[in-house]
Design an enzyme around this catalytic site. Structure first.
Site, PDB file in Angstrom:
ATOM      1  N   THR A  88       0.668  -1.060  -0.001  1.00  0.00           N
ATOM      2  CA  THR A  88      -0.035   0.015  -0.027  1.00  0.00           C
ATOM      3  C   THR A  88       1.070   1.266   0.122  1.00  0.00           C
ATOM      4  O   THR A  88       1.609   1.536   0.816  1.00  0.00           O
ATOM      5  CB  THR A  88      -0.712   0.018   1.399  1.00  0.00           C
ATOM      6  N   LYS A 159      -7.702   1.330  -2.467  1.00  0.00           N
ATOM      7  CA  LYS A 159      -7.382   0.911  -1.279  1.00  0.00           C
ATOM      8  C   LYS A 159      -7.487   2.232  -0.096  1.00  0.00           C
ATOM      9  O   LYS A 159      -7.840   1.870   1.008  1.00  0.00           O
ATOM     10  CB  LYS A 159      -5.903   0.523  -1.263  1.00  0.00           C
ATOM     11  N   LYS A 227       0.468   5.053   8.345  1.00  0.00           N
ATOM     12  CA  LYS A 227       1.135   5.233   6.968  1.00  0.00           C
ATOM     13  C   LYS A 227      -0.045   5.175   6.049  1.00  0.00           C
ATOM     14  O   LYS A 227      -0.145   6.258   5.360  1.00  0.00           O
ATOM     15  CB  LYS A 227       2.127   3.966   6.496  1.00  0.00           C
TER      16      LYS A 227
HETATM   17  P1  NAP Z   1       5.575  -6.675   7.396  1.00  0.00           P
HETATM   18  O1  NAP Z   1       5.157  -8.020   7.854  1.00  0.00           O
HETATM   19  O2  NAP Z   1       6.000  -5.549   8.201  1.00  0.00           O
HETATM   20  O3  NAP Z   1       6.554  -7.156   6.182  1.00  0.00           O
HETATM   21  C1  NAP Z   1       7.206  -5.997   5.407  1.00  0.00           C
HETATM   22  C2  NAP Z   1       8.314  -6.678   4.402  1.00  0.00           C
HETATM   23  O4  NAP Z   1       8.800  -5.629   3.554  1.00  0.00           O
HETATM   24  C3  NAP Z   1       9.198  -7.501   4.907  1.00  0.00           C
HETATM   25  O5  NAP Z   1       9.601  -8.441   4.272  1.00  0.00           O
HETATM   26  C4  NAP Z   1      10.443  -6.220   4.809  1.00  0.00           C
HETATM   27  O6  NAP Z   1      11.615  -6.912   4.895  1.00  0.00           O
HETATM   28  C5  NAP Z   1      10.010  -5.825   3.646  1.00  0.00           C
HETATM   29  N1  NAP Z   1      10.732  -4.390   3.439  1.00  0.00           N
HETATM   30  C6  NAP Z   1      10.171  -3.296   4.107  1.00  0.00           C
HETATM   31  N2  NAP Z   1      11.184  -2.166   3.656  1.00  0.00           N
HETATM   32  C7  NAP Z   1      12.034  -2.650   2.474  1.00  0.00           C
HETATM   33  C8  NAP Z   1      12.922  -2.234   1.838  1.00  0.00           C
HETATM   34  N3  NAP Z   1      13.412  -0.853   1.921  1.00  0.00           N
HETATM   35  N4  NAP Z   1      13.492  -2.907   1.004  1.00  0.00           N
HETATM   36  C9  NAP Z   1      13.674  -4.301   0.840  1.00  0.00           C
HETATM   37  N5  NAP Z   1      12.365  -5.071   1.736  1.00  0.00           N
HETATM   38  C10 NAP Z   1      11.882  -4.003   2.553  1.00  0.00           C
HETATM   39  O7  NAP Z   1       4.440  -6.093   6.397  1.00  0.00           O
HETATM   40  P2  NAP Z   1       3.079  -6.700   5.775  1.00  0.00           P
HETATM   41  O8  NAP Z   1       1.820  -6.783   6.939  1.00  0.00           O
HETATM   42  O9  NAP Z   1       3.456  -8.043   5.162  1.00  0.00           O
HETATM   43  O10 NAP Z   1       2.505  -5.713   4.850  1.00  0.00           O
HETATM   44  C11 NAP Z   1       2.939  -5.433   3.421  1.00  0.00           C
HETATM   45  C12 NAP Z   1       2.142  -4.582   2.812  1.00  0.00           C
HETATM   46  O11 NAP Z   1       0.896  -4.850   2.607  1.00  0.00           O
HETATM   47  C13 NAP Z   1       2.123  -2.960   3.368  1.00  0.00           C
HETATM   48  O12 NAP Z   1       2.296  -2.002   2.329  1.00  0.00           O
HETATM   49  C14 NAP Z   1       0.972  -3.197   4.234  1.00  0.00           C
HETATM   50  O13 NAP Z   1       0.417  -1.842   4.261  1.00  0.00           O
HETATM   51  C15 NAP Z   1       0.067  -4.008   3.310  1.00  0.00           C
HETATM   52  N6  NAP Z   1      -0.943  -4.645   3.719  1.00  0.00           N
HETATM   53  C16 NAP Z   1      -0.862  -5.319   5.143  1.00  0.00           C
HETATM   54  C17 NAP Z   1      -1.972  -5.995   5.533  1.00  0.00           C
HETATM   55  C18 NAP Z   1      -1.914  -6.913   7.180  1.00  0.00           C
HETATM   56  O14 NAP Z   1      -2.817  -7.231   7.432  1.00  0.00           O
HETATM   57  N7  NAP Z   1      -0.744  -7.070   7.435  1.00  0.00           N
HETATM   58  C19 NAP Z   1      -3.178  -5.966   4.847  1.00  0.00           C
HETATM   59  C20 NAP Z   1      -3.365  -5.467   3.963  1.00  0.00           C
HETATM   60  C21 NAP Z   1      -2.295  -4.635   3.244  1.00  0.00           C
HETATM   61  P3  NAP Z   1      12.636  -7.239   6.181  1.00  0.00           P
HETATM   62  O15 NAP Z   1      12.065  -8.706   6.588  1.00  0.00           O
HETATM   63  O16 NAP Z   1      14.021  -7.262   5.858  1.00  0.00           O
HETATM   64  O17 NAP Z   1      12.230  -6.412   7.285  1.00  0.00           O
END
Ligand code: NAP
Length: 275
Positions: A88, A159, A227
């Site tokens: 997102t 979104k 965010k």
């Molecule tokens: P998360 O568990 O915090 O995982 C984030 C991932 O992004 C990790 O693999 C992290 O790597 C990687 N990352 C972050 N910054 C980076 C960078 N500069 N370069 C390379 N890799 C990077 O987040 P998530 O919950 O999966 O969410 C991911 C996306 O989906 C977000 O945009 C979020 O808003 C969206 N989303 C999430 C949900 C939910 O329920 N969680 C629902 C809908 C949408 P590391 O392992 O090295 O930190």
């Protein structure tokens, strides 16, 4: 070969579905997390992934993170490479990425970790029809509703509309349960009865039990929600639209962030209201 970048809460689950159907190469900034994916091979670098894959899926955190990943891929992409971004991010940034890369689909998701595990996500896609058609069969391995909603940036705009609705529901859930608790009502019964009528919502049904258990483990963290609200409020402002309710929830979440609770799940908002 298909590539997937970002093995976080969402990405790892989505990649798992792809690995059951396709040959998959994954990459994560912190390599240990990538090693845990069933069936996917792990790329040593973004360069290796870009050189090996025709379709590349990304699910990282915020706009700058996607930009960083794209910078790492750019020089090494195959001629026909298609990029699909599930993170997102700001709608205007997604538009710029599509201008720069051409074959690019913004495809943020909703449905949470549960939807990613069960393969029932809703995916809002923005971009050219032919790019969407090419990406769709892959996304259908983890998406139940995979819909093109317009040109580049439109997926992110949808979104934002989603997040504005979500936080209104989280606030309603928190206030309703704080009121019920203060009034000495049976809380399980409140969730069941209020949840069965016009006062019901996904938030009440799914977050209500978490509130009763004071379980703030994410799920979806306050930091990620904030965010998204920043992006939504910025996009609304650019269109000359005021969103007073969304601003209020943003300020309530900010108070939790100030207490160092940004990593907790969003239903923790209940404690701001209940005291
Ligand atoms: P998360 O568990 O915090 O995982 C984030 C991932 O992004 C990790 O693999 C992290 O790597 C990687 N990352 C972050 N910054 C980076 C960078 N500069 N370069 C390379 N890799 C990077 O987040 P998530 O919950 O999966 O969410 C991911 C996306 O989906 C977000 O945009 C979020 O808003 C969206 N989303 C999430 C949900 C939910 O329920 N969680 C629902 C809908 C949408 P590391 O392992 O090295 O930190």
């Amino acid at each position: 070969m298909i590539g997937f970048i970002g093995m976080g809460v969402m990405g790892a689950r989505m990649a798992g579905h792809l690995a059951r159907r396709y040959e998959l190469l994954v990459w994560n900034r912190t390599p240990e997390k990538a090693a845990g994916i069933d069936g996917g091979k792990v790329a040593e670098s973004l360069q290796e992934l870009a050189e090996s894959c025709d379709e590349i899926f990304i699910c990282v955190s915020k706009t700058e993170d996607v930009q960083e990943v794209l910078a790492g891929l750019k020089q090494h992409l195959r001629e026909n490479a298609l990029i699909v971004d599930h993170s997102t991010i700001e709608p205007k940034a997604a538009k710029e990425m599509a201008r720069e890369f051409g074959r690019f689909v913004d495809a943020p998701v909703t449905g949470g970790e549960k939807g990613a595990i069960e393969g029932t996500l809703t995916i809002f896609c923005g971009g050219r029809q032919e790019n969407f058609e090419r990406a769709k069969p892959f996304m259908e391995t983890y998406g139940k509703r995979v819909r093109r909603v317009g040109e580049s940036g439109s997926g992110q705009m949808m979104k934002m509309a989603n997040q504005i609705s979500v936080v209104g529901c989280v606030l309603a859930m928190a206030e309703s349960l704080a009121f019920a608790e203060r009034a000495g009502l049976n809380m399980e019964e409140t969730i069941e009865l209020v949840g069965s009528g016009a006062g019901g919502s996904w938030s009440l049904t799914n977050y209500g039990p978490k509130v009763l258990a004071r379980d703030w483990s994410p799920g979806f963290s306050i930091d990620l929600q904030q965010k998204d609200l920043r992006y939504a409020l910025e996009a609304a402002n650019e269109m000359g639209l005021d969103l007073p309710g969304t601003k209020l929830v943003e300020s309530l979440f900010a108070s939790l962030q100030e207490q160092g609770r940004g990593g907790q799940a969003t239903p923790a908002l209940f404690e701001v209201i209940a005291g």
